[in-house]
Design a protein around this motif. Structure first.
Motif, PDB file in Angstrom:
ATOM      1  N   ALA A   1       0.833  -1.207   0.000  1.00 30.71           N
ATOM      2  CA  ALA A   1       0.000   0.000   0.000  1.00 30.71           C
ATOM      3  C   ALA A   1       0.859   1.244   0.000  1.00 30.71           C
ATOM      4  O   ALA A   1       0.542   2.252  -0.654  1.00 30.71           O
ATOM      5  CB  ALA A   1      -0.919  -0.003   1.224  1.00 30.71           C
ATOM      6  N   ALA A   2       1.980   1.219   0.729  1.00 34.42           N
ATOM      7  CA  ALA A   2       2.875   2.373   0.784  1.00 34.42           C
ATOM      8  C   ALA A   2       3.498   2.637  -0.576  1.00 34.42           C
ATOM      9  O   ALA A   2       3.642   3.782  -1.003  1.00 34.42           O
ATOM     10  CB  ALA A   2       3.965   2.128   1.835  1.00 34.42           C
ATOM     11  N   VAL A   3       3.877   1.549  -1.277  1.00 39.32           N
ATOM     12  CA  VAL A   3       4.456   1.706  -2.613  1.00 39.32           C
ATOM     13  C   VAL A   3       3.433   2.306  -3.561  1.00 39.32           C
ATOM     14  O   VAL A   3       3.730   3.203  -4.361  1.00 39.32           O
ATOM     15  CB  VAL A   3       4.957   0.337  -3.136  1.00 39.32           C
ATOM     16  N   THR A   4       2.195   1.820  -3.478  1.00 41.93           N
ATOM     17  CA  THR A   4       1.130   2.349  -4.339  1.00 41.93           C
ATOM     18  C   THR A   4       0.880   3.824  -4.052  1.00 41.93           C
ATOM     19  O   THR A   4       0.742   4.648  -4.960  1.00 41.93           O
ATOM     20  CB  THR A   4      -0.163   1.556  -4.111  1.00 41.93           C
ATOM     21  N   ALA A   5       0.833   4.163  -2.743  1.00 41.23           N
ATOM     22  CA  ALA A   5       0.602   5.559  -2.371  1.00 41.23           C
ATOM     23  C   ALA A   5       1.742   6.444  -2.841  1.00 41.23           C
ATOM     24  O   ALA A   5       1.529   7.566  -3.305  1.00 41.23           O
ATOM     25  CB  ALA A   5       0.439   5.660  -0.854  1.00 41.23           C
TER      26      ALA A   5
ATOM     27  N   THR B   1       1.367   7.149  -6.478  1.00 38.53           N
ATOM     28  CA  THR B   1       0.271   8.102  -6.730  1.00 38.53           C
ATOM     29  C   THR B   1       0.724   9.524  -6.456  1.00 38.53           C
ATOM     30  O   THR B   1       0.427  10.453  -7.219  1.00 38.53           O
ATOM     31  CB  THR B   1      -0.937   7.753  -5.846  1.00 38.53           C
ATOM     32  N   GLU B   2       1.472   9.682  -5.360  1.00 38.24           N
ATOM     33  CA  GLU B   2       1.960  11.017  -5.022  1.00 38.24           C
ATOM     34  C   GLU B   2       2.943  11.516  -6.071  1.00 38.24           C
ATOM     35  O   GLU B   2       2.940  12.693  -6.446  1.00 38.24           O
ATOM     36  CB  GLU B   2       2.621  10.989  -3.647  1.00 38.24           C
ATOM     37  N   ALA B   3       3.792  10.604  -6.550  1.00 34.21           N
ATOM     38  CA  ALA B   3       4.765  11.016  -7.565  1.00 34.21           C
ATOM     39  C   ALA B   3       4.054  11.449  -8.838  1.00 34.21           C
ATOM     40  O   ALA B   3       4.433  12.430  -9.486  1.00 34.21           O
ATOM     41  CB  ALA B   3       5.722   9.846  -7.858  1.00 34.21           C
TER      42      ALA B   3
END
Length: 255
Positions: free
Chosen positions: A230-234, A237-239
């Motif tokens: 989930a952290a990688v996905t988030a 998304t932020e990038a």
């Protein structure tokens, strides 16, 4: 037929390590299954896989028995069954008493595998006078008042304790005083015995607690992996949000 009172297994006198002795029943179980299927020979790799050990450890264990197999052929199944049975003392009759005929004791009495593995349930013993004389698995229950006589009359050297924890030590002391030198303890307590008496403890609740630990650890690892994903996905998304409309990082405007 010889009884357990006068004969002991040959393993100790031959210097076989305890860890190897603990694995011999695993090999015997796998070999017995092969024998029942009329399999004549088995490789160390096949037998190790069936017993749940690695093949190098199996070959080392069998070297203590003086059995090395035949290159390209493997081990003779029937001979190994006999050899391991002999080392474990299963080629003779071992009379066993079960003390405590509650649900667990009754289940043990009804277990059909004793006779085929060299053990004979010589007596069932319980402190409840209402159980005296009642048959369990075709064997009449006897009262604990007669424990010492029963041990002597049957030449018993192996006792099984399936009593509540509070009664286990007293039963153990009486068994030892009567001449029992090996005890299988199902009671949820630690028994104190003198030198020369062997105790094997079976505690189902402890085994379940160990499994619960592993289940909790696996659940924690899965949660950590999910959180990391989930952290990688988030982060991705932020990038993407920081990029311009064409995917370029916008220029920093001067103050």
């Amino acid at each position: 037929m010889a009884t357990g009172r006068t004969h002991r297994p040959a393993t100790r006198s031959r210097g076989i390590p305890e860890a190897t002795v603990a694995r011999l029943p695993l090999y015997l179980r796998a070999l017995t299954a092969l024998s029942e299927r009329s399999v004549p020979t088995v490789s160390s790799e096949e037998l190790a896989a069936a017993a749940g050990v690695n093949s190098a450890k199996l070959r080392k264990d069998f070297s203590y028995l003086g059995s090395y197999g035949t290159r390209g052929v493997g081990y003779d199944v029937e001979y190994l069954v006999y050899q391991i049975s002999r080392e474990l003392g299963l080629t003779q009759d071992w009379p066993v008493v079960i003390v405590g005929i509650g649900n667990l004791g009754a289940a043990l009495a009804n277990y059909g595998g004793f006779a085929s593995r060299g053990f004979r349930v010589a007596a069932l013993i319980d402190a409840d006078p209402q159980l005296a004389g009642k048959p369990v698995a075709g064997i009449p229950v006897q009262h604990t008042d007669d424990l010492e006589r029963i041990i002597q009359d049957n030449g018993v050297s192996i006792g099984v304790i399936a009593t509540p924890a509070g009664a286990a030590q007293q039963v153990c002391d009486r068994l030892v005083a009567a001449g029992v030198t090996s005890i299988l303890n199902f009671a949820p307590t630690v028994l104190t015995v003198p030198d020369g008496v062997d105790v094997r403890k079976v505690d189902l609740s402890i085994e379940l607690q160990i499994l619960a630990f592993h289940e909790q650890r696996k659940a924690g690892e899965e949660s950590a992996a999910t959180a990391a994903a989930a952290a990688v996905t988030a982060s991705g998304t932020e990038a993407a949000a920081d990029q311009g409309p064409d995917g370029d990082v916008p220029a920093v405007m001067p103050a």
